[in-house]
Design a protein around this motif. Structure first.
Motif, PDB file in Angstrom:
ATOM      1  N   LEU A  16      18.630  27.075   7.838  1.00 39.08           N
ATOM      2  CA  LEU A  16      19.718  27.843   7.228  1.00 39.08           C
ATOM      3  C   LEU A  16      19.243  29.145   6.584  1.00 39.08           C
ATOM      4  CD1 LEU A  16      21.843  25.041   5.529  1.00 39.08           C
ATOM      5  CD2 LEU A  16      22.305  26.228   7.652  1.00 39.08           C
ATOM      6  N   ALA A  17      18.294  29.050   5.690  1.00 39.50           N
ATOM      7  CA  ALA A  17      17.898  30.222   4.906  1.00 39.50           C
ATOM      8  C   ALA A  17      17.173  31.266   5.755  1.00 39.50           C
ATOM      9  CB  ALA A  17      17.038  29.795   3.731  1.00 39.50           C
ATOM     10  N   ALA A  18      16.188  30.858   6.528  1.00 37.11           N
ATOM     11  CA  ALA A  18      15.425  31.817   7.321  1.00 37.11           C
ATOM     12  C   ALA A  18      16.302  32.531   8.358  1.00 37.11           C
ATOM     13  CB  ALA A  18      14.228  31.147   7.971  1.00 37.11           C
ATOM     14  N   PRO A  19      17.121  31.826   9.137  1.00 36.80           N
ATOM     15  CA  PRO A  19      17.999  32.546  10.069  1.00 36.80           C
ATOM     16  C   PRO A  19      19.010  33.460   9.366  1.00 36.80           C
ATOM     17  CG  PRO A  19      17.801  30.277  10.751  1.00 36.80           C
ATOM     18  CD  PRO A  19      17.157  30.382   9.411  1.00 36.80           C
ATOM     19  N   ALA A  20      19.480  33.055   8.189  1.00 34.71           N
ATOM     20  CA  ALA A  20      20.411  33.908   7.444  1.00 34.71           C
ATOM     21  C   ALA A  20      19.735  35.204   7.018  1.00 34.71           C
ATOM     22  CB  ALA A  20      20.955  33.167   6.229  1.00 34.71           C
ATOM     23  N   LEU A  21      18.472  35.119   6.580  1.00 39.32           N
ATOM     24  CA  LEU A  21      17.737  36.323   6.199  1.00 39.32           C
ATOM     25  C   LEU A  21      17.479  37.220   7.409  1.00 39.32           C
ATOM     26  CD1 LEU A  21      15.166  34.851   3.666  1.00 39.32           C
ATOM     27  CD2 LEU A  21      17.105  36.321   3.160  1.00 39.32           C
ATOM     28  N   ILE A  22      17.156  36.636   8.540  1.00 41.58           N
ATOM     29  CA  ILE A  22      16.945  37.418   9.756  1.00 41.58           C
ATOM     30  C   ILE A  22      18.234  38.102  10.181  1.00 41.58           C
ATOM     31  CG2 ILE A  22      16.382  37.257  12.211  1.00 41.58           C
ATOM     32  CD1 ILE A  22      14.384  35.025  11.418  1.00 41.58           C
ATOM     33  N   LEU A  23      19.348  37.384  10.147  1.00 44.94           N
ATOM     34  CA  LEU A  23      20.637  37.967  10.497  1.00 44.94           C
ATOM     35  C   LEU A  23      21.003  39.107   9.550  1.00 44.94           C
ATOM     36  CD1 LEU A  23      23.168  37.833  12.281  1.00 44.94           C
ATOM     37  CD2 LEU A  23      24.131  36.247  10.625  1.00 44.94           C
ATOM     38  N   ALA A  24      20.753  38.928   8.265  1.00 47.27           N
ATOM     39  CA  ALA A  24      21.026  39.999   7.300  1.00 47.27           C
ATOM     40  C   ALA A  24      20.157  41.212   7.587  1.00 47.27           C
ATOM     41  CB  ALA A  24      20.793  39.500   5.882  1.00 47.27           C
ATOM     42  N   SER A  35      15.487  45.486   5.213  1.00 38.03           N
ATOM     43  CA  SER A  35      15.427  44.542   6.331  1.00 38.03           C
ATOM     44  C   SER A  35      14.005  44.027   6.541  1.00 38.03           C
ATOM     45  CB  SER A  35      15.957  45.185   7.610  1.00 38.03           C
ATOM     46  OG  SER A  35      15.144  46.267   8.001  1.00 38.03           O
ATOM     47  N   ILE A  36      13.010  44.881   6.332  1.00 39.39           N
ATOM     48  CA  ILE A  36      11.620  44.428   6.460  1.00 39.39           C
ATOM     49  C   ILE A  36      11.308  43.389   5.392  1.00 39.39           C
ATOM     50  CG2 ILE A  36       9.204  45.161   6.260  1.00 39.39           C
ATOM     51  CD1 ILE A  36      10.115  47.820   7.576  1.00 39.39           C
ATOM     52  N   VAL A  37      11.790  43.597   4.174  1.00 37.67           N
ATOM     53  CA  VAL A  37      11.598  42.614   3.098  1.00 37.67           C
ATOM     54  C   VAL A  37      12.274  41.297   3.470  1.00 37.67           C
ATOM     55  CG1 VAL A  37      12.179  42.078   0.698  1.00 37.67           C
ATOM     56  CG2 VAL A  37      11.298  44.338   1.292  1.00 37.67           C
ATOM     57  N   LEU A  38      13.476  41.362   4.042  1.00 41.42           N
ATOM     58  CA  LEU A  38      14.178  40.146   4.456  1.00 41.42           C
ATOM     59  C   LEU A  38      13.424  39.414   5.561  1.00 41.42           C
ATOM     60  CD1 LEU A  38      17.876  41.408   4.430  1.00 41.42           C
ATOM     61  CD2 LEU A  38      16.794  39.869   2.803  1.00 41.42           C
ATOM     62  N   TYR A  39      12.844  40.173   6.508  1.00 40.26           N
ATOM     63  CA  TYR A  39      12.059  39.546   7.576  1.00 40.26           C
ATOM     64  C   TYR A  39      10.813  38.853   7.008  1.00 40.26           C
ATOM     65  CZ  TYR A  39      14.825  42.383  10.846  1.00 40.26           C
ATOM     66  OH  TYR A  39      15.831  42.953  11.547  1.00 40.26           O
ATOM     67  N   VAL A  40      10.159  39.483   6.056  1.00 42.36           N
ATOM     68  CA  VAL A  40       8.975  38.886   5.438  1.00 42.36           C
ATOM     69  C   VAL A  40       9.364  37.615   4.679  1.00 42.36           C
ATOM     70  CG1 VAL A  40       7.199  39.222   3.663  1.00 42.36           C
ATOM     71  CG2 VAL A  40       7.658  41.021   5.337  1.00 42.36           C
ATOM     72  N   LEU A  41      10.467  37.664   3.934  1.00 45.00           N
ATOM     73  CA  LEU A  41      10.937  36.463   3.222  1.00 45.00           C
ATOM     74  C   LEU A  41      11.266  35.342   4.197  1.00 45.00           C
ATOM     75  CD1 LEU A  41      13.196  37.965   0.412  1.00 45.00           C
ATOM     76  CD2 LEU A  41      10.996  36.813   0.156  1.00 45.00           C
ATOM     77  N   ALA A  42      11.903  35.680   5.315  1.00 48.02           N
ATOM     78  CA  ALA A  42      12.223  34.667   6.326  1.00 48.02           C
ATOM     79  C   ALA A  42      10.947  34.061   6.891  1.00 48.02           C
ATOM     80  CB  ALA A  42      13.060  35.281   7.435  1.00 48.02           C
ATOM     81  N   GLY A  43       9.942  34.895   7.152  1.00 47.87           N
ATOM     82  CA  GLY A  43       8.668  34.391   7.659  1.00 47.87           C
ATOM     83  C   GLY A  43       7.982  33.471   6.665  1.00 47.87           C
ATOM     84  N   LEU A  44       8.038  33.833   5.385  1.00 48.08           N
ATOM     85  CA  LEU A  44       7.452  32.976   4.347  1.00 48.08           C
ATOM     86  C   LEU A  44       8.189  31.651   4.239  1.00 48.08           C
ATOM     87  CD1 LEU A  44       6.726  35.570   1.532  1.00 48.08           C
ATOM     88  CD2 LEU A  44       5.061  34.300   2.887  1.00 48.08           C
TER      89      LEU A  44
END
Length: 81
Positions: A16-24, A35-44
């Protein structure tokens, strides 16, 4: 590394959380700083859910993983009666 994340917590992060961050990040735009920060958070989030251990949980003393009997100290074998 001790496990400090329960199964539900790991699944919520992974599905849920990682795909939501990627979509955002995609909706904001792939080249923006946010968006780069969101991608890094999703990866973490994906990495910590696969590992079962969250460094932030360790710092804050949070544990969503149930304590198993293997990790509890053994009793001395004497009865209290």
């Amino acid at each position: 590394m001790k496990l400090n994340m329960g199964t539900l917590d790991r699944r919520l992060r992974l599905f849920l959380a990682a795909p939501a961050l990627i979509l955002a990040g995609v909706l904001i735009g792939p080249g923006g700083v946010v968006s780069i920060v969101l991608y890094v958070l999703a990866g973490l989030m994906v990495a910590t859910s696969l590992a079962g251990s969250c460094p932030l949980y360790t710092l804050l003393g949070i544990r969503s993983c149930p304590i198993s009997s293997e990790h509890t100290p053994a009793t001395s074998g004497r009865s209290s009666a």
